[in-house]
Design a protein around this motif. Structure first.
Motif, PDB file in Angstrom:
ATOM      1  N   GLU A 274      32.330  56.745  34.177  1.00 21.38           N
ATOM      2  CA  GLU A 274      30.920  56.661  34.519  1.00 21.38           C
ATOM      3  C   GLU A 274      30.126  55.879  33.475  1.00 21.38           C
ATOM      4  O   GLU A 274      30.378  55.964  32.288  1.00 21.38           O
ATOM      5  CB  GLU A 274      30.322  58.068  34.639  1.00 21.38           C
ATOM      6  N   ARG A 275      29.157  55.128  33.994  1.00 24.11           N
ATOM      7  CA  ARG A 275      28.175  54.412  33.159  1.00 24.11           C
ATOM      8  C   ARG A 275      28.821  53.450  32.169  1.00 24.11           C
ATOM      9  O   ARG A 275      28.254  53.121  31.151  1.00 24.11           O
ATOM     10  CB  ARG A 275      27.272  55.402  32.406  1.00 24.11           C
ATOM     11  N   ARG A 276      30.030  53.002  32.480  1.00 22.61           N
ATOM     12  CA  ARG A 276      30.677  52.012  31.625  1.00 22.61           C
ATOM     13  C   ARG A 276      31.167  50.855  32.486  1.00 22.61           C
ATOM     14  O   ARG A 276      31.814  51.056  33.511  1.00 22.61           O
ATOM     15  CB  ARG A 276      31.878  52.622  30.893  1.00 22.61           C
ATOM     16  N   PHE A 277      30.841  49.654  32.065  1.00 24.56           N
ATOM     17  CA  PHE A 277      31.335  48.469  32.745  1.00 24.56           C
ATOM     18  C   PHE A 277      31.567  47.389  31.696  1.00 24.56           C
ATOM     19  O   PHE A 277      31.273  47.584  30.510  1.00 24.56           O
ATOM     20  CB  PHE A 277      30.356  47.988  33.820  1.00 24.56           C
ATOM     21  N   ALA A 278      32.085  46.267  32.117  1.00 25.36           N
ATOM     22  CA  ALA A 278      32.358  45.185  31.171  1.00 25.36           C
ATOM     23  C   ALA A 278      32.130  43.851  31.851  1.00 25.36           C
ATOM     24  O   ALA A 278      32.369  43.692  33.055  1.00 25.36           O
ATOM     25  CB  ALA A 278      33.784  45.277  30.644  1.00 25.36           C
ATOM     26  N   THR A 279      31.657  42.895  31.070  1.00 29.27           N
ATOM     27  CA  THR A 279      31.650  41.503  31.504  1.00 29.27           C
ATOM     28  C   THR A 279      32.807  40.816  30.794  1.00 29.27           C
ATOM     29  O   THR A 279      33.131  41.147  29.647  1.00 29.27           O
ATOM     30  CB  THR A 279      30.328  40.801  31.175  1.00 29.27           C
TER      31      THR A 279
ATOM     32  N   ARG B 137      42.249  42.733  39.863  1.00 30.87           N
ATOM     33  CA  ARG B 137      43.129  43.856  39.554  1.00 30.87           C
ATOM     34  C   ARG B 137      42.515  44.743  38.466  1.00 30.87           C
ATOM     35  O   ARG B 137      42.579  45.972  38.547  1.00 30.87           O
ATOM     36  CB  ARG B 137      44.493  43.346  39.087  1.00 30.87           C
ATOM     37  N   LEU B 138      41.931  44.110  37.453  1.00 25.10           N
ATOM     38  CA  LEU B 138      41.285  44.868  36.386  1.00 25.10           C
ATOM     39  C   LEU B 138      40.162  45.733  36.952  1.00 25.10           C
ATOM     40  O   LEU B 138      40.022  46.918  36.592  1.00 25.10           O
ATOM     41  CB  LEU B 138      40.725  43.904  35.332  1.00 25.10           C
ATOM     42  N   ASN B 139      39.357  45.164  37.852  1.00 25.75           N
ATOM     43  CA  ASN B 139      38.264  45.925  38.455  1.00 25.75           C
ATOM     44  C   ASN B 139      38.791  47.124  39.235  1.00 25.75           C
ATOM     45  O   ASN B 139      38.259  48.234  39.129  1.00 25.75           O
ATOM     46  CB  ASN B 139      37.449  45.003  39.372  1.00 25.75           C
ATOM     47  N   ARG B 140      39.847  46.924  40.022  1.00 26.30           N
ATOM     48  CA  ARG B 140      40.412  48.035  40.797  1.00 26.30           C
ATOM     49  C   ARG B 140      40.942  49.128  39.876  1.00 26.30           C
ATOM     50  O   ARG B 140      40.770  50.331  40.140  1.00 26.30           O
ATOM     51  CB  ARG B 140      41.521  47.523  41.720  1.00 26.30           C
TER      52      ARG B 140
ATOM     53  N   MET C 274      30.332  42.033  37.300  1.00 31.11           N
ATOM     54  CA  MET C 274      31.035  42.712  36.214  1.00 31.11           C
ATOM     55  C   MET C 274      32.076  43.674  36.766  1.00 31.11           C
ATOM     56  O   MET C 274      31.959  44.166  37.899  1.00 31.11           O
ATOM     57  CB  MET C 274      30.043  43.454  35.318  1.00 31.11           C
ATOM     58  N   VAL C 275      33.106  43.965  35.959  1.00 30.18           N
ATOM     59  CA  VAL C 275      34.173  44.861  36.386  1.00 30.18           C
ATOM     60  C   VAL C 275      33.803  46.311  36.086  1.00 30.18           C
ATOM     61  O   VAL C 275      33.085  46.603  35.135  1.00 30.18           O
ATOM     62  CB  VAL C 275      35.510  44.508  35.696  1.00 30.18           C
ATOM     63  N   GLY C 276      34.301  47.224  36.923  1.00 30.47           N
ATOM     64  CA  GLY C 276      34.129  48.644  36.679  1.00 30.47           C
ATOM     65  C   GLY C 276      32.993  49.288  37.434  1.00 30.47           C
ATOM     66  O   GLY C 276      32.708  50.472  37.227  1.00 30.47           O
ATOM     67  N   VAL C 277      32.326  48.541  38.347  1.00 29.39           N
ATOM     68  CA  VAL C 277      31.164  49.097  39.050  1.00 29.39           C
ATOM     69  C   VAL C 277      31.347  49.047  40.568  1.00 29.39           C
ATOM     70  O   VAL C 277      31.208  50.067  41.255  1.00 29.39           O
ATOM     71  CB  VAL C 277      29.876  48.349  38.665  1.00 29.39           C
ATOM     72  N   PHE C 278      31.662  47.884  41.112  1.00 33.81           N
ATOM     73  CA  PHE C 278      31.709  47.690  42.564  1.00 33.81           C
ATOM     74  C   PHE C 278      33.151  47.469  43.037  1.00 33.81           C
ATOM     75  O   PHE C 278      33.928  46.755  42.387  1.00 33.81           O
ATOM     76  CB  PHE C 278      30.856  46.480  42.959  1.00 33.81           C
ATOM     77  N   PRO C 279      33.515  48.049  44.186  1.00 32.35           N
ATOM     78  CA  PRO C 279      34.883  47.873  44.701  1.00 32.35           C
ATOM     79  C   PRO C 279      35.041  46.545  45.441  1.00 32.35           C
ATOM     80  O   PRO C 279      34.056  45.880  45.800  1.00 32.35           O
ATOM     81  CB  PRO C 279      35.041  49.056  45.668  1.00 32.35           C
ATOM     82  N   ASP C 280      36.284  46.156  45.649  1.00 30.24           N
ATOM     83  CA  ASP C 280      36.651  45.035  46.527  1.00 30.24           C
ATOM     84  C   ASP C 280      35.980  43.726  46.139  1.00 30.24           C
ATOM     85  O   ASP C 280      35.532  42.952  46.998  1.00 30.24           O
ATOM     86  CB  ASP C 280      36.321  45.367  47.995  1.00 30.24           C
ATOM     87  N   LEU C 281      35.914  43.459  44.845  1.00 24.77           N
ATOM     88  CA  LEU C 281      35.306  42.209  44.398  1.00 24.77           C
ATOM     89  C   LEU C 281      36.313  41.063  44.434  1.00 24.77           C
ATOM     90  O   LEU C 281      37.509  41.248  44.197  1.00 24.77           O
ATOM     91  CB  LEU C 281      34.764  42.366  42.977  1.00 24.77           C
ATOM     92  N   VAL C 282      35.794  39.871  44.708  1.00 23.35           N
ATOM     93  CA  VAL C 282      36.590  38.643  44.696  1.00 23.35           C
ATOM     94  C   VAL C 282      35.955  37.700  43.679  1.00 23.35           C
ATOM     95  O   VAL C 282      34.723  37.584  43.607  1.00 23.35           O
ATOM     96  CB  VAL C 282      36.630  37.984  46.093  1.00 23.35           C
ATOM     97  N   TYR C 283      36.790  37.020  42.908  1.00 27.49           N
ATOM     98  CA  TYR C 283      36.292  36.158  41.840  1.00 27.49           C
ATOM     99  C   TYR C 283      36.685  34.711  42.088  1.00 27.49           C
ATOM    100  O   TYR C 283      37.876  34.384  42.227  1.00 27.49           O
ATOM    101  CB  TYR C 283      36.831  36.631  40.482  1.00 27.49           C
ATOM    102  N   ASP C 284      35.674  33.831  42.182  1.00 26.56           N
ATOM    103  CA  ASP C 284      35.920  32.400  42.318  1.00 26.56           C
ATOM    104  C   ASP C 284      36.353  31.819  40.977  1.00 26.56           C
ATOM    105  O   ASP C 284      36.123  32.417  39.925  1.00 26.56           O
ATOM    106  CB  ASP C 284      34.655  31.685  42.800  1.00 26.56           C
ATOM    107  N   GLU C 285      36.939  30.627  41.018  1.00 26.62           N
ATOM    108  CA  GLU C 285      37.437  29.989  39.806  1.00 26.62           C
ATOM    109  C   GLU C 285      36.911  28.566  39.688  1.00 26.62           C
ATOM    110  O   GLU C 285      36.769  27.852  40.682  1.00 26.62           O
ATOM    111  CB  GLU C 285      38.969  29.940  39.792  1.00 26.62           C
ATOM    112  N   ASP C 286      36.597  28.167  38.448  1.00 26.27           N
ATOM    113  CA  ASP C 286      36.417  26.752  38.125  1.00 26.27           C
ATOM    114  C   ASP C 286      37.799  26.181  37.809  1.00 26.27           C
ATOM    115  O   ASP C 286      38.572  26.780  37.038  1.00 26.27           O
ATOM    116  CB  ASP C 286      35.517  26.590  36.892  1.00 26.27           C
ATOM    117  N   VAL C 287      38.123  25.034  38.390  1.00 27.64           N
ATOM    118  CA  VAL C 287      39.378  24.347  38.086  1.00 27.64           C
ATOM    119  C   VAL C 287      39.024  22.951  37.567  1.00 27.64           C
ATOM    120  O   VAL C 287      38.413  22.146  38.276  1.00 27.64           O
ATOM    121  CB  VAL C 287      40.290  24.236  39.318  1.00 27.64           C
ATOM    122  N   VAL C 288      39.356  22.685  36.303  1.00 28.13           N
ATOM    123  CA  VAL C 288      38.963  21.448  35.632  1.00 28.13           C
ATOM    124  C   VAL C 288      40.179  20.888  34.906  1.00 28.13           C
ATOM    125  O   VAL C 288      40.982  21.637  34.337  1.00 28.13           O
ATOM    126  CB  VAL C 288      37.830  21.698  34.615  1.00 28.13           C
ATOM    127  N   THR C 289      40.330  19.558  34.925  1.00 28.91           N
ATOM    128  CA  THR C 289      41.380  18.909  34.132  1.00 28.91           C
ATOM    129  C   THR C 289      40.766  18.415  32.824  1.00 28.91           C
ATOM    130  O   THR C 289      39.848  17.585  32.830  1.00 28.91           O
ATOM    131  CB  THR C 289      42.008  17.732  34.894  1.00 28.91           C
TER     132      THR C 289
END
Length: 551
Positions: free
Chosen positions: A410-415, A399-402, A455-470
């Motif tokens: 322009e020319r701004r992105f974030a990790t 959602r943040l990326n969209r 990184m967010v703010g550059v490419f559309p339609d990104l999907v982010y995987d998750e680590d799930v740890v107990t």
């Protein structure tokens, strides 16, 4: 012997100090001949020493260096017009000047021996008195426009010209009329005037005074005011930028004057006196110093204004960060961010979510300074509003990326790394191009968590995987920005992940705040006195329970 002096830029106006005793010491200590209160100026920073008829600038083992004309030095000879900066090459420069005794006596004591000598050779006494008045007035000038008006008014009075102009060179060498005055001391409005353009251009390119008499109307198509005499003197450049480039054309441009002082008259032969020419060249030389001093004052005032505004912005940015320490049930958190400038593009954030979960993030916006800080603040706000709907970390970053792409920045992105931790120890973590996180277990094992996407703010339609740890009681998650791993020492070597892993190994017994401090201290020790080039941010999240004890 020449009079030796320093021109010291100050917010209230340039200060001139005559150097009569050597060594002339400069630093923060009150015993120095010149005391400067800048934080990066050492107690005994530098000194000017005399060796016969020569003068040298010597660094006194200062921490942050002494710079001559932009280059760091240990000991170098001084010449008229040299620019001295202490601690940082970005500070307004002190200017070293050597003024001839003849000119000094004529100017400072116009009714004394210097003035009487002038009656028999060189400019007439009245002219030298006017020159002395002009120079004293220029020293007292506070604003560039005031200094320019003083220069032109006295040049007109000295020469009997009808009009006078100061033309200063722009970045591309174009001559721009910055002050235009008439014979009665009135300013002439506007910026375009019918004057010769070829004469000032020739003076600017050659650096030589030019005199034209019996100027015909056909000589310069812009002249139609019956101008008969033109006198134009170069304003010599006070600060040279030759050292900044090896380009021959750029070096030649740097040696050209800062502009010209132009006079014209409808009277035939009005400006032809050779004594007048010599006096005008002296006036132009001292005017150039006064103009540069006024520029330095303006730059200093502008710098102070920007620093005040940045200080307010820094306070606001700090207020936007959550408290450094946080505890909610079995979850403990500690974070810090250290910007490399007044304001930065890193931040950490956390918030209590529904069902006893804690959401947390560490973000690094590309670039530095105000632009990065503004985008960082916007991302903080977007994260806060997205987290309230309680989606998973991967969906929050999508959602943040969209949202950022809709803003078309322009020319701004974030990790960014974003995660959630609940009361049972379930950790869900994802990364948008960010450095891998470290999981430090209560028994001292260290592993990486690096699932996510770009990184967010550059490419559309990104999907982010998750680590799930107990997490087990005593386990800690360490997030950090690349200002940690890319910190450099004086040789250019980087801290890198291997040193961070070595730092974290065996530190599982530390509380979150102590663990943050350990990372920061290791980075600082590694860097030594090398300037911090990027923001440094560290966030530690620990799942509570029984604490293991150090062996």
């Amino acid at each position: 012997m020449d009079e030796v002096r320093l021109v010291v830029p100050q917010p209230e106006g340039a200060r001139i100090i005559a150097l009569t005793r050597f060594p002339f010491r400069i630093g923060r200590h009150h015993e120095n001949e010149l005391k400067l209160d800048e934080a990066d100026v050492s107690r005994h920073h530098a000194e000017i020493v005399q060796d016969g008829e020569r003068f040298f600038l010597t660094d006194s083992n200062s921490r942050f260096g002494t710079f001559l004309n932009g280059t760091r030095i240990e000991r170098e000879p001084l010449m008229h017009g040299d620019q001295i900066q202490l601690g940082s090459p970005n500070h307004p420069a002190l200017e070293f000047q050597m003024v001839s005794a003849e000119m000094s006596s004529s100017i400072t004591t116009p009714n004394g021996e210097g003035a009487r000598a002038a009656e028999n050779s060189g400019p007439p006494k009245a002219g030298m008195q006017l020159l002395g008045q002009a120079l004293r007035a220029m020293v007292e000038g506070r604003v560039l426009e005031e200094v320019l008006a003083i220069v032109v008014d006295h040049a007109i009075e000295l020469s009997g010209a009808e009009r006078g102009f100061v033309m200063l060179a722009g970045p591309e060498g174009e001559l721009d009329i910055r002050m235009a005055r008439g014979r009665r001391g009135q300013s002439m409005p506007g910026r375009e005037f019918q004057i010769s353009r070829s004469v000032p251009r020739r003076v600017y390119e050659t650096g030589r005074l030019a005199y034209e008499n019996e100027v015909p109307d056909t000589r310069d198509t812009q002249i139609n005011l019956k101008i008969r005499s033109i006198l134009c003197a170069p304003l010599p450049r006070v600060r040279s930028t030759e050292h900044e480039t090896g380009d021959t054309a750029a070096q030649a441009a740097a040696r050209r004057p800062m502009g010209v002082l132009y006079l014209d008259s409808a009277g035939l032969g009005r400006l032809e006196s050779t004594d007048l020419h010599a006096t005008l060249e002296q006036l132009a030389a001292e005017a150039a110093v006064a103009i540069e001093n006024a520029r330095l004052v303006r730059e200093s005032e502008e710098k102070n204004r920007l620093e005040r505004e940045l200080a307010v912005a820094a306070d606001i940015q700090k207020a936007l960060l959550p408290p450094r320490l946080f505890v909610a049930g079995p979850i403990e958190l500690a974070g810090t961010t250290i910007p490399c400038r007044a304001i930065g593009g890193d931040f950490y954030e956390y918030a209590e979510l529904a069902e006893g979960r804690l959401g947390f993030a560490l973000c690094d916006v590309s670039g530095k300074g105000p632009g990065a800080a503004l985008l960082a603040a916007a991302i903080q706000g977007i994260l806060a509003s997205s987290s309230e709907a309680s989606p998973g970390p991967g969906e929050i970053l999508a959602r943040l990326n969209r949202t950022l792409l809709r803003r078309n920045i322009e020319r701004r992105f974030a990790t960014i790394a974003y995660g959630t931790l609940d009361q049972t120890g379930t950790l869900r973590l994802t990364s948008a191009g960010h450095n891998p996180a470290y999981l430090l277990t209560g028994d001292g094992k260290l592993s990486k968590l690096d699932k996510g996407g770009l990184m967010v703010g550059v490419f559309p339609d990104l999907v982010y995987d998750e680590d799930v740890v107990t997490l087990a009681p005593g386990d800690s998650l360490i997030l950090y920005s690349d200002g940690v791993t890319e910190a450099e020492d004086s040789t250019g070597a980087q801290f890198e992940e291997e040193r961070l892993e070595s730092c974290l190994t065996g530190a599982h017994h530390l509380e979150p705040d102590a663990l943050v401090g350990l990372v920061v201290e290791n980075v600082r020790t590694f860097a030594g006195g090398h300037t911090q080039a990027d923001d440094i941010t560290v966030l530690v999240v620990r799942f509570g329970g029984a604490r293991p004890h150090a062996a």
